[in-house]
Every structure is written in structure tokens, then in C-alpha cells.
Design a protein around this motif. Structure first.
Motif, PDB file in Angstrom:
ATOM      1  N   UNK A   1       0.823  -1.203   0.000  1.00 22.89           N
ATOM      2  CA  UNK A   1       0.000   0.000   0.000  1.00 22.89           C
ATOM      3  C   UNK A   1       0.853   1.247   0.000  1.00 22.89           C
ATOM      4  N   UNK A   2       0.366   2.284  -0.672  1.00 23.18           N
ATOM      5  CA  UNK A   2       1.058   3.553  -0.762  1.00 23.18           C
ATOM      6  C   UNK A   2       0.095   4.690  -0.488  1.00 23.18           C
ATOM      7  N   UNK A   3       0.626   5.836  -0.088  1.00 26.96           N
ATOM      8  CA  UNK A   3      -0.146   7.062   0.068  1.00 26.96           C
ATOM      9  C   UNK A   3       0.616   8.167  -0.635  1.00 26.96           C
ATOM     10  N   UNK A   4      -0.117   9.047  -1.290  1.00 28.27           N
ATOM     11  CA  UNK A   4       0.508  10.176  -1.964  1.00 28.27           C
ATOM     12  C   UNK A   4      -0.417  11.387  -1.821  1.00 28.27           C
ATOM     13  N   UNK A   5       0.172  12.546  -1.550  1.00 26.89           N
ATOM     14  CA  UNK A   5      -0.601  13.790  -1.465  1.00 26.89           C
ATOM     15  C   UNK A   5      -0.547  14.463  -2.834  1.00 26.89           C
ATOM     16  N   UNK A   6      -1.711  14.647  -3.444  1.00 24.55           N
ATOM     17  CA  UNK A   6      -1.794  15.256  -4.768  1.00 24.55           C
ATOM     18  C   UNK A   6      -2.740  16.451  -4.741  1.00 24.55           C
ATOM     19  N   UNK A   7      -2.426  17.461  -5.550  1.00 23.82           N
ATOM     20  CA  UNK A   7      -3.384  18.550  -5.702  1.00 23.82           C
ATOM     21  C   UNK A   7      -4.493  18.059  -6.634  1.00 23.82           C
ATOM     22  N   UNK A   8      -5.544  18.855  -6.793  1.00 20.99           N
ATOM     23  CA  UNK A   8      -6.712  18.415  -7.578  1.00 20.99           C
ATOM     24  C   UNK A   8      -6.344  18.052  -9.009  1.00 20.99           C
TER      25      UNK A   8
ATOM     26  N   UNK B   1       2.524  23.467  16.608  1.00 19.68           N
ATOM     27  CA  UNK B   1       3.792  23.969  16.073  1.00 19.68           C
ATOM     28  C   UNK B   1       3.568  24.624  14.708  1.00 19.68           C
ATOM     29  N   UNK B   2       2.804  23.953  13.834  1.00 22.54           N
ATOM     30  CA  UNK B   2       2.544  24.484  12.494  1.00 22.54           C
ATOM     31  C   UNK B   2       1.844  25.837  12.584  1.00 22.54           C
ATOM     32  N   UNK B   3       0.894  25.950  13.487  1.00 21.17           N
ATOM     33  CA  UNK B   3       0.172  27.219  13.657  1.00 21.17           C
ATOM     34  C   UNK B   3       1.130  28.323  14.072  1.00 21.17           C
ATOM     35  N   UNK B   4       2.048  28.018  14.995  1.00 19.33           N
ATOM     36  CA  UNK B   4       3.038  29.000  15.439  1.00 19.33           C
ATOM     37  C   UNK B   4       3.958  29.432  14.291  1.00 19.33           C
ATOM     38  N   UNK B   5       4.192  28.516  13.346  1.00 17.81           N
ATOM     39  CA  UNK B   5       5.066  28.810  12.211  1.00 17.81           C
ATOM     40  C   UNK B   5       4.326  29.467  11.054  1.00 17.81           C
ATOM     41  N   UNK B   6       3.014  29.607  11.184  1.00 19.01           N
ATOM     42  CA  UNK B   6       2.213  30.201  10.117  1.00 19.01           C
ATOM     43  C   UNK B   6       1.905  29.222   8.991  1.00 19.01           C
ATOM     44  N   UNK B   7       2.002  27.930   9.285  1.00 18.89           N
ATOM     45  CA  UNK B   7       1.705  26.898   8.296  1.00 18.89           C
ATOM     46  C   UNK B   7       0.256  26.474   8.475  1.00 18.89           C
ATOM     47  N   UNK B   8      -0.521  26.552   7.410  1.00 18.93           N
ATOM     48  CA  UNK B   8      -1.941  26.197   7.468  1.00 18.93           C
ATOM     49  C   UNK B   8      -2.087  24.677   7.490  1.00 18.93           C
ATOM     50  N   UNK B   9      -2.701  24.168   8.550  1.00 19.25           N
ATOM     51  CA  UNK B   9      -2.965  22.734   8.687  1.00 19.25           C
ATOM     52  C   UNK B   9      -4.398  22.573   9.176  1.00 19.25           C
TER      53      UNK B   9
ATOM     54  N   UNK C   1      -8.047  15.313  10.441  1.00 18.34           N
ATOM     55  CA  UNK C   1      -7.541  14.555   9.301  1.00 18.34           C
ATOM     56  C   UNK C   1      -6.034  14.417   9.298  1.00 18.34           C
ATOM     57  N   UNK C   2      -5.544  13.896   8.198  1.00 13.90           N
ATOM     58  CA  UNK C   2      -4.127  13.593   8.057  1.00 13.90           C
ATOM     59  C   UNK C   2      -3.317  14.876   7.920  1.00 13.90           C
ATOM     60  N   UNK C   3      -2.197  14.916   8.606  1.00 22.04           N
ATOM     61  CA  UNK C   3      -1.279  16.041   8.512  1.00 22.04           C
ATOM     62  C   UNK C   3      -0.330  15.741   7.349  1.00 22.04           C
ATOM     63  N   UNK C   4      -0.159  16.676   6.405  1.00 22.93           N
ATOM     64  CA  UNK C   4       0.722  16.424   5.267  1.00 22.93           C
ATOM     65  C   UNK C   4       2.129  16.005   5.709  1.00 22.93           C
TER      66      UNK C   4
END
Length: 87
Positions: free
Chosen positions: A9-16, A58-66, A70-73
Motif C-alpha cells: 500500500x502507498x499514500x501520496x498527497x496530490x493537488x486536484x 507547532x505548524x500554527x506558530x510557524x504560520x503553516x496552514x494545517x 484529518x491527516x497532517x501532510x
């Protein structure tokens, strides 16, 4: 997006756009395939929930939108690990 080939099994993050292209390339094979049963899901532990919470904070403190759910990139997890590793 999850998929499996050769029993792995594999997982991949893809844009639309890329997800659409991926599905289009697989369509001829999916058309002739049959659905497989779902694999067993791993239960979430309190430590994995805490880690996810720590990464999101941590992501919020860094200004990273999460997303709050759900799954964290994987890229965000890698950044978190690089920033918080004690080497």
C-alpha cells in the motif's frame, strides 16, 4: 490518495489537477478491477493524538496552514521533526 500495487500500500498527497490526472491514467485498469475488502485500521493511541496535536500547534506558530482534523501532510511532519529534533 491511497493505492496498492503488488500487495504494498502507498499514500501520496496530490493537488486536484494531479489527482485527476492520476485517476485518468488508472481508469482503464480500475474499469476491469474488483473492489478489495478494507484492511484493518490501526487504533489511534493517546500518544499519537498528542503528537498530532503538538504538530498542529507547532505548524500554527510557524504560520503553516494545517487542517484541524484529518491527516497532517508529510511535508509538515518532516518540517516539525527537523525543527524539533535534538541532535
Amino acid at each position: 490518495m491511497r493505492f496498492a500495487i503488488g500487495g504494498t500500500g502507498y499514500e501520496i498527497d496530490l493537488n486536484k489537477k494531479n489527482a485527476r490526472a492520476f485517476r485518468k491514467q488508472l481508469a482503464p485498469f480500475v474499469e476491469h478491477a474488483r473492489k478489495a475488502g478494507r484492511g484493518q485500521r490501526r487504533p489511534r493511541t493517546s500518544s499519537s493524538r498528542q503528537r498530532s496535536s503538538d504538530i498542529r500547534a507547532w505548524a500554527k506558530q510557524q504560520g503553516i496552514a494545517v487542517s484541524g482534523r484529518g491527516r497532517i501532510p508529510a511535508s509538515v511532519v518532516a518540517q516539525y521533526e527537523a525543527a524539533t529534533s535534538r541532535s
